[in-house]
Design a protein around this motif. Structure first.
Motif, mmCIF file in Angstrom:
data_model
loop_
_atom_site.group_PDB
_atom_site.id
_atom_site.type_symbol
_atom_site.label_atom_id
_atom_site.label_comp_id
_atom_site.label_asym_id
_atom_site.label_seq_id
_atom_site.Cartn_x
_atom_site.Cartn_y
_atom_site.Cartn_z
ATOM 1 N N MET A 51 0.789 -1.113 0.156
ATOM 2 C CA MET A 51 -0.032 -0.122 -0.149
ATOM 3 C C MET A 51 0.795 1.278 0.135
ATOM 4 N N ILE A 52 0.441 2.258 -0.597
ATOM 5 C CA ILE A 52 1.114 3.666 -0.856
ATOM 6 C C ILE A 52 0.548 4.148 0.791
ATOM 7 N N ASN A 53 1.457 4.373 1.436
ATOM 8 C CA ASN A 53 1.302 5.026 3.010
ATOM 9 C C ASN A 53 1.392 6.371 2.805
ATOM 10 N N PHE A 54 0.241 7.074 2.317
ATOM 11 C CA PHE A 54 0.173 8.468 2.135
ATOM 12 C C PHE A 54 0.372 9.219 3.160
ATOM 13 N N ALA A 55 0.468 8.802 4.323
ATOM 14 C CA ALA A 55 0.563 9.619 5.837
ATOM 15 C C ALA A 55 2.098 9.691 6.081
ATOM 16 N N HIS A 56 2.858 9.038 5.193
ATOM 17 C CA HIS A 56 4.463 8.908 5.640
ATOM 18 C C HIS A 56 4.966 10.434 5.661
ATOM 19 N N GLY A 57 4.766 11.031 4.385
ATOM 20 C CA GLY A 57 5.205 12.473 4.392
ATOM 21 C C GLY A 57 4.834 13.404 5.571
ATOM 22 N N ASP A 58 3.701 13.010 6.158
ATOM 23 C CA ASP A 58 3.288 13.965 7.240
ATOM 24 C C ASP A 58 4.029 13.327 8.560
ATOM 25 N N VAL A 59 4.283 12.003 8.448
ATOM 26 C CA VAL A 59 5.081 11.689 9.840
ATOM 27 C C VAL A 59 6.528 12.163 9.506
ATOM 28 N N PHE A 60 7.081 12.494 8.527
ATOM 29 C CA PHE A 60 8.430 13.130 8.264
ATOM 30 C C PHE A 60 8.277 14.579 8.878
ATOM 31 N N MET A 61 6.852 15.334 8.560
ATOM 32 C CA MET A 61 6.661 16.736 9.016
ATOM 33 C C MET A 61 6.483 16.669 10.663
ATOM 34 N N VAL A 62 5.882 15.593 11.162
ATOM 35 C CA VAL A 62 5.969 15.536 12.604
ATOM 36 C C VAL A 62 7.293 15.244 13.161
ATOM 37 N N GLY A 63 8.021 14.457 12.675
ATOM 38 C CA GLY A 63 9.356 14.172 13.006
ATOM 39 C C GLY A 63 10.253 15.611 12.941
#
Lengths: 451, 266, 307
Positions: free
Chosen positions: C34-46
């Motif tokens: 699956m394309i984990n679409f939220a991954h970019g936002d986890v980067f942002m949270v990081g």
């Protein structure tokens, strides 16, 4: 099995699980809710505000939610897993006979809607917005629901339609009815231009390429200032008129011609019926297409592409036609959008829009047109309801902007609704042709497509 | 004998270093059942996929002749064009039906190209022109006649995925026949059938051979089916043709016995 | 020429950040498709967690080197842990209940999570951009021409070296440890892996945690390199990192890194020589071109269609 035996001995583990959830939430919230960085205004950049109360509220909230989940919703160990039954709504909409009567009822309601006592300008605008999304949903449903091709850049075609109308009417003085087919045609052409090279790609690659394409279009709209006005967009787009009668106070205007008193609502009502007509048109065309060989081929493509090829179906052309026709309806809707707003800018065509339309289709059910109507009402109407969140200012302070929370809850609702109904509100499909009787096909049989 | 319907000449298919089919040559005749047999991994399905265009052969010619002497070089054609123009239909080893669509819909999709033309590429269909209505009715009739022949008419409005296994196999054959083929290629049609179903299948294949003016090419594991109905058998082993002839000839060919039973080594 | 070398350095730096984010995409895609679409936002949270921790520790450009390095390592560790918890929670709540269900459902929940995270951070941290004064400044001058001076900053060295170290570490992890074996087994055939006694749930959770932790490192590096972040950085960085993952060949760790470098270089060079406004168009067009001619990506395994 009495409820009493079930709950009392397992209360402790429930609390334990809830506490664990709360501890996790504490770590999640600690840097975000608990600490806030604020620009000091000086050269030194940022300073911190500590919000222990808010952190506590957040964690307590999670504890309560988790506890409620444990008590009321979680599957109990002793329970038989309840057979997955369709919700009443899905059953109702899925059944052929009822669907047949719900449709006309909805249409009748939509027609009298502007004349109902509570329909003020705000409500009508919301109605227009919802119907626009219904129309977009039906367009995208062809691509995602029928042909099984995942398109994450549908908004690009919406944008092409909107800018087509804007540019054609500004530069050439074309009227709305002239622009509408042209906008649809241009969007369909873009659909083919995009589709031709990429449709050989496997599913998820197609998704990312369509997403990239949507972004490319937006970046171009944003930066090609001479042509599109850049981030300022294009304004003073001519508004559509009622068969040549403009909605203004002039003697030749709509109100004067029909001997009515001028009111700005007349234009809104007109726009409302315009989009309603476009949506009804979309409905009939897409419903008809589904019953034609082309529509059956789209669904067959979703079910098994290799089998399609073994039956002599040109899969590339079939996919292209789905893309082009889906894009065309996006173009129509975009054209209407530009006409309604009299202003277009790239801001209106970001990824959020694509995501919203896709969510409407998936939540509605991949092949149910009625499902799309209900999910559009839920998604768009629901988001509007969230605007009434002013009371939260009491908790968060006066500089708090509830509209941020609106999107936050929108995202949350998207997750919850998919968890609740992974296959959408109406997950069954209606056969396109039948011998004796039309039986609905249950969701478990239907393939999901690889696109 | 008359001109062969299909001539396969020196067919070779290599995947990287592996030669799955190694210069295989054979003919298929109209109104004949030709079987390709061989142990696992002998290259039967690969040869099949080359004939139906799903693989592009590394080398060799595959020529199909219609009654009007029109010739098609299948190795140069795209898969869907082979079905559309050369009129070669096929089924799959692991059944590929449109599971979420009804039996009738499956059979209607098989008539897609014909119906597309009748609907004037959708434009006439939208307005439901009389000529389209007629074509649609005719297509339904044809689908019905095939459902009758394979005996699944009572399931016409059920989704294909809900059918029992044996009926799915039959439906797949009916669907292939709805494309009006001159050559019907069946990939292990008897796999997974019980003896009674297997018997029905034999009868169906014979009836198609005798009444529908097609050549049947089938891959089969089940020797009882093959020996009983085939007019002509081709045996493959490690990608090479090791025998070719009638059931009796093949049965007594030492090369075949060796391939199937192996050299006594235990 | 000097200008070219300078852009090369800048491109490699940016590419390293993309590459680190891309690993999260590629691992998740490899294991559950699956394309984990939220991954970019986890980067942002990081990135935000890093920012907040940096301020909590009071690290500034004037902190002594030894103390500063120690503190930064601590910052990295904390944001890796917190982002890891985010990754774990997202998988547990939004994806796991939908595993084996309708294919598009987790994609929609992923988009929902992405919208949620963006607006959560916006609501709690404010919509304004967050500037941070440079902590690691200075660098070498490596080439001095008449017209242009090529400089490589300490920060750039740190980013490239750290990325290289993390990459080697994770390549080792995937190829040599039991966790890596379990991951590859799940990638091949989840049911079979389960039958062989591999704890599939834990393996998938771990994959999310690792991906999120790497994204957090990328977030910290982004913060230190650019000195400014906002709640929206996850979207475009996420798309580009996913592009990088696809470009490199989904499922391949070196591919993700290579793809990241290629996307970073294209972006920087296009901005330097043609137009910075259209640099995204260049990156995405590259993706489309590669996918058409090389659908399996640069280092991916070609897929044979089974009939």
């Amino acid at each position: 099995m009495s409820l009493h035996d079930q709950t009392s001995p397992s209360l402790l583990p429930m609390i334990k699980r809830s506490v664990i959830a709360t501890i996790i939430a504490f770590f999640l919230f600690l840097p975000t809710l608990g600490l806030k960085t604020t620009a000091s205004g000086g050269v030194d950049g940022l300073f911190l505000t500590y919000r222990w109360l808010l952190l506590g509220i957040g964690c307590g909230f999670i504890f309560v939610i988790r506890m409620a989940y444990e008590l009321f919703w979680a599957p109990k160990d002793g329970d038989q897993k309840p057979a997955k039954t369709q919700s009443a709504l899905a059953k109702t909409l899925g059944s052929a006979k009822i669907a047949k009567s719900v449709g006309p009822l909805l249409l009748a309601f939509a027609i009298v809607f502007p004349f109902l006592p509570f329909s003020d300008r705000y409500i009508l605008d919301l109605g227009i917005l919802i119907i626009t999304y219904v129309m977009l949903g039906w367009g995208l449903q062809i691509v995602v629901g029928l042909a099984g091709l995942l398109d994450l850049g549908y908004v690009a075609f919406y944008a092409v339609g909107a800018y087509s109308y804007a540019l054609l009417s500004i530069h050439f003085g074309f009227g709305f009815w002239m622009c509408l087919p042209l906008a649809g045609l241009l969007a369909a052409t873009w659909g083919i231009v995009l589709g031709f090279p990429v449709l050989r790609l496997r599913g998820d690659y197609l998704a990312i390429v369509t997403l990239a394409f949507g972004e490319i279009i937006r970046v171009i709209l944003l930066n090609w200032r001479g042509f599109t006005g850049g981030s300022n967009g294009l304004s003073s787009i001519p508004r559509p008129s009622f068969f040549g009668l403009p909605f203004n106070q002039e003697p030749g205007g709509f109100a004067a011609t029909f001997g009515l008193e001028y009111s700005s609502m007349q234009r809104i009502v007109f726009l409302y019926f315009l989009i309603l007509a476009l949506a009804v048109f979309t409905f009939f065309v897409t419903a008809r297409l589904r019953r034609l060989p082309i529509g059956r081929a789209w669904e067959a493509l979703r079910e098994d592409e290799i089998a399609c090829r073994s039956l002599g179906i040109n899969t590339v052309n079939t996919k292209l036609s789905a893309f082009a026709i889906g894009a065309m309806f996006g173009g129509f809707a975009g054209s209407f959008f530009a006409a309604k707003q009299a202003f277009v800018s790239p801001e209106s065509f970001n990824f959020m829009e694509s995501a919203t339309i896709l969510a409407i289709v998936v939540l509605g059910g991949m092949s149910s047109q009625l499902g799309v109507v209900f999910s559009a009402i839920a998604m768009v109407g629901g988001v509007e309801l969230l605007r009434q969140l002013q009371f939260l200012k009491v908790i968060f302070g006066n500089d708090f902007d509830p509209s941020q929370l609106r999107l936050l809850l929108f995202g949350l609702a998207m997750v919850l609704m998919m968890l609740w109904r992974p296959r959408g509100l109406v997950s069954t499909r209606m056969p396109t042709v039948f011998l004796k009787d039309k039986k609905t096909v249950s969701a478990a049989m239907i393939s999901q497509g690889r696109g | 004998m008359s001109q062969p319907l299909l001539t396969v000449n020196n067919l070779t298919m290599r995947f990287g270093g592996l030669t799955a089919v190694d210069s295989v040559t054979f003919d298929v005749y109209r109104n004949h059942i030709t079987a390709v047999i061989g142990p696992n991994g002998a290259g039967k399905t690969t040869a099949f996929n080359c004939i139906t265009g799903f693989y592009k052969p590394t080398d060799g010619q595959i020529v199909l002749r219609h009654k009007d002497d029109k010739e098609f070089k299948l190795e140069e054609m795209e898969d869907f064009r082979i079905s559309q123009h050369a009129k070669v239909a096929r089924t799959f080893q692991n059944i590929r039906l449109f599971g979420g669509m009804t039996v009738l819909e499956n059979l209607m999709i098989a008539q897609h190209n014909h119906l597309m033309k009748a609907s004037a590429y959708t434009i006439g269909g939208i307005f439901n022109t009389p000529s389209y209505q007629r074509a649609q009715e005719a297509a339904k009739k044809k689908a019905l006649s095939w459902m009758d022949r394979v005996g699944i008419t009572d399931r016409a409005d059920d989704p294909a995925a809900a059918l029992p296994y044996g009926a799915q196999r039959k439906l797949e054959i009916a669907r292939a026949m709805c494309t009006d083929p001159v050559l019907l290629c069946l990939d292990e049609p008897a796999a997974g059938l019980n003896p009674k179903e297997s018997e029905e299948l034999n009868a169906l294949l014979r009836s198609i051979r005798d009444h529908d003016d097609v050549g049947i090419l089938l891959i089969e594991h089940d020797m009882s089916v093959v020996m009983e109905i085939s007019d002509h058998i081709i045996v493959l082993d490690y990608g090479r043709k090791i025998s070719d002839g009638t059931a009796t000839e093949v049965r007594n060919d030492p090369a075949v016995i060796k391939a199937y039973l192996g050299v006594v080594e235990e | 020429m000097n200008y070219f070398i300078q852009q090369l350095i800048n491109g490699l730096t940016l590419g390293s950040i993309y590459g680190l984010i891309a690993i999260g995409y590629t691992m998740v895609y490899g294991i559950i498709g699956m394309i984990n679409f939220a991954h970019g936002d986890v980067f942002m949270v990081g990135a935000f967690v890093s920012l907040i921790t940096v301020i909590v520790f009071g690290i500034t450009g004037t902190t002594s080197i030894a103390l500063g390095i120690g503190a930064l390592i601590l910052v990295a560790a904390i944001s890796m842990i917190i982002a890891g918890i985010y990754g774990w929670t997202i998988e547990r709540l939004a994806y796991r209940p939908l595993r084996g269900s309708f294919r598009l459902a987790p994609l929609i929940t992923a988009i929902g999570v992405s919208i949620f995270l963006q607006n959560f951070v916006q609501a709690t941290q404010g919509a304004r951009v967050k500037p941070l004064n440079a902590i690691i400044s200075g660098g070498f001058t490596i080439l001095e021409g008449n017209d242009f001076v090529v400089r490589i900053t300490y920060m750039q060295i740190l980013i490239v070296v750290l990325t290289f170290l993390l990459m080697s570490g994770f390549t080792y992890l995937i190829s040599k440890t039991p966790l890596g074996r379990a991951q590859r087994a799940c990638e091949q055939d989840m049911k079979m892996a389960m039958l062989l006694g591999i704890d599939v749930n834990t393996t998938i959770s771990t994959t999310f945690v690792i991906g999120a932790a790497l994204a957090a490192v990328a977030g910290l590096m982004y913060l230190l390199y650019y000195g400014v972040i906002d709640f929206y950085i996850g979207f475009s960085a996420g798309i580009k990192a996913f592009t990088a993952a696809v470009l490199g060949g989904v499922g391949s760790l070196p591919g993700a890194m290579l793809g990241g470098l290629v996307i970073g270089l294209i972006e920087v060079f296009f901005a330097a020589y043609f137009s910075s406004e259209y640099k995204d168009v260049a990156a995405f067009s590259m993706l489309i071109v590669v996918l058409i001619f090389m659908p399996q990506g640069l280092l991916g395994r070609p897929e044979i269609e089974k009939v």
